[in-house]
Design a protein around this motif. Structure first.
Motif, PDB file in Angstrom:
ATOM      1  N   HIS A   1      32.531  41.623  33.208  1.00 44.53           N
ATOM      2  CA  HIS A   1      31.794  40.368  33.348  1.00 44.53           C
ATOM      3  C   HIS A   1      30.286  40.583  33.381  1.00 44.53           C
ATOM      4  O   HIS A   1      29.534  39.703  33.756  1.00 44.53           O
ATOM      5  N   GLY A   2      29.837  41.808  33.031  1.00 45.37           N
ATOM      6  CA  GLY A   2      28.407  42.069  32.923  1.00 45.37           C
ATOM      7  C   GLY A   2      27.763  42.681  34.160  1.00 45.37           C
ATOM      8  O   GLY A   2      26.545  42.816  34.207  1.00 45.37           O
ATOM      9  N   PHE A   3      28.541  43.051  35.155  1.00 50.18           N
ATOM     10  CA  PHE A   3      27.998  43.671  36.369  1.00 50.18           C
ATOM     11  C   PHE A   3      27.398  45.029  36.013  1.00 50.18           C
ATOM     12  O   PHE A   3      28.029  45.829  35.332  1.00 50.18           O
ATOM     13  N   ASP A   4      26.201  45.314  36.466  1.00 49.00           N
ATOM     14  CA  ASP A   4      25.490  46.553  36.146  1.00 49.00           C
ATOM     15  C   ASP A   4      25.903  47.655  37.113  1.00 49.00           C
ATOM     16  O   ASP A   4      25.345  47.793  38.202  1.00 49.00           O
ATOM     17  N   LEU A   5      26.885  48.448  36.722  1.00 54.07           N
ATOM     18  CA  LEU A   5      27.421  49.502  37.593  1.00 54.07           C
ATOM     19  C   LEU A   5      26.406  50.594  37.884  1.00 54.07           C
ATOM     20  O   LEU A   5      26.348  51.111  39.001  1.00 54.07           O
TER      21      LEU A   5
ATOM     22  N   GLU B   1      38.987  32.824  31.195  1.00 61.67           N
ATOM     23  CA  GLU B   1      38.772  31.418  30.876  1.00 61.67           C
ATOM     24  C   GLU B   1      37.875  30.731  31.895  1.00 61.67           C
ATOM     25  O   GLU B   1      37.120  29.815  31.544  1.00 61.67           O
ATOM     26  N   ILE B   2      37.959  31.164  33.146  1.00 53.61           N
ATOM     27  CA  ILE B   2      37.193  30.478  34.197  1.00 53.61           C
ATOM     28  C   ILE B   2      36.102  31.357  34.812  1.00 53.61           C
ATOM     29  O   ILE B   2      35.468  30.969  35.785  1.00 53.61           O
ATOM     30  N   GLY B   3      35.902  32.555  34.266  1.00 56.33           N
ATOM     31  CA  GLY B   3      34.859  33.440  34.771  1.00 56.33           C
ATOM     32  C   GLY B   3      35.194  34.055  36.118  1.00 56.33           C
ATOM     33  O   GLY B   3      34.318  34.232  36.958  1.00 56.33           O
TER      34      GLY B   3
ATOM     35  N   ALA C   1      39.287  34.862  42.378  1.00 60.76           N
ATOM     36  CA  ALA C   1      40.135  35.878  41.782  1.00 60.76           C
ATOM     37  C   ALA C   1      41.452  35.250  41.357  1.00 60.76           C
ATOM     38  O   ALA C   1      41.956  34.354  42.030  1.00 60.76           O
ATOM     39  N   ILE C   2      41.989  35.755  40.275  1.00 64.12           N
ATOM     40  CA  ILE C   2      43.301  35.336  39.796  1.00 64.12           C
ATOM     41  C   ILE C   2      44.258  36.502  40.000  1.00 64.12           C
ATOM     42  O   ILE C   2      44.038  37.589  39.475  1.00 64.12           O
ATOM     43  N   GLY C   3      45.301  36.287  40.770  1.00 67.34           N
ATOM     44  CA  GLY C   3      46.302  37.327  41.020  1.00 67.34           C
ATOM     45  C   GLY C   3      47.590  37.008  40.291  1.00 67.34           C
ATOM     46  O   GLY C   3      48.064  35.878  40.326  1.00 67.34           O
ATOM     47  N   ASP C   4      48.144  38.008  39.633  1.00 61.44           N
ATOM     48  CA  ASP C   4      49.397  37.833  38.897  1.00 61.44           C
ATOM     49  C   ASP C   4      50.034  39.200  38.715  1.00 61.44           C
ATOM     50  O   ASP C   4      49.333  40.211  38.632  1.00 61.44           O
ATOM     51  N   ILE C   5      51.342  39.237  38.625  1.00 60.89           N
ATOM     52  CA  ILE C   5      52.041  40.497  38.373  1.00 60.89           C
ATOM     53  C   ILE C   5      51.780  40.980  36.948  1.00 60.89           C
ATOM     54  O   ILE C   5      51.771  42.169  36.670  1.00 60.89           O
ATOM     55  N   ASP C   6      51.528  40.038  36.038  1.00 60.56           N
ATOM     56  CA  ASP C   6      51.233  40.341  34.635  1.00 60.56           C
ATOM     57  C   ASP C   6      49.707  40.407  34.471  1.00 60.56           C
ATOM     58  O   ASP C   6      49.026  39.382  34.398  1.00 60.56           O
ATOM     59  N   MET C   7      49.164  41.614  34.427  1.00 62.59           N
ATOM     60  CA  MET C   7      47.717  41.795  34.403  1.00 62.59           C
ATOM     61  C   MET C   7      47.076  41.196  33.152  1.00 62.59           C
ATOM     62  O   MET C   7      45.979  40.654  33.222  1.00 62.59           O
TER      63      MET C   7
END
Length: 89
Positions: free
Chosen positions: A69-73, A16-18, A1-7
């Motif tokens: 990312h293609g997850f089948d909800l 970029e990295i999936g 996971a990538i965490g940032d204040i700027d979504m």
């Protein structure tokens, strides 16, 4: 996971990295705790036969990010409804 204040920036980097993007302000403890929750909430768990099945513990934000990312909800929801005891364990 990538965490940032700027979504927007988090999503761009995550794409970029999936990875999954999570909004997080490292100067705000509730924000940190919420981001940690995504990493520690099991969305799959073993059933009585030891098979991994959906727990139904997927919140709206995480569902939207995974769907990007293609997850089948729909399949996830159907599986969690077919295995109601797993969600409560």
């Amino acid at each position: 996971a990538i965490g940032d204040i700027d979504m927007d920036r988090a999503r761009s980097t995550a794409d970029e990295i999936g990875a999954l993007a999570v909004q997080m302000d490292v100067t705000d403890q509730p924000s940190i705790d919420a981001a940690r929750g995504y990493a520690t909430t099991p969305i799959f768990a073993p059933n009585q036969l030891g098979q991994a099945v959906a727990t139904g513990k997927l919140d709206n934000f995480l569902a939207q990010e995974l769907a990007r990312h293609g997850f089948d909800l729909e399949a996830y929801k159907a599986e969690s409804q077919a295995n109601p005891g797993v969600a409560s364990s």
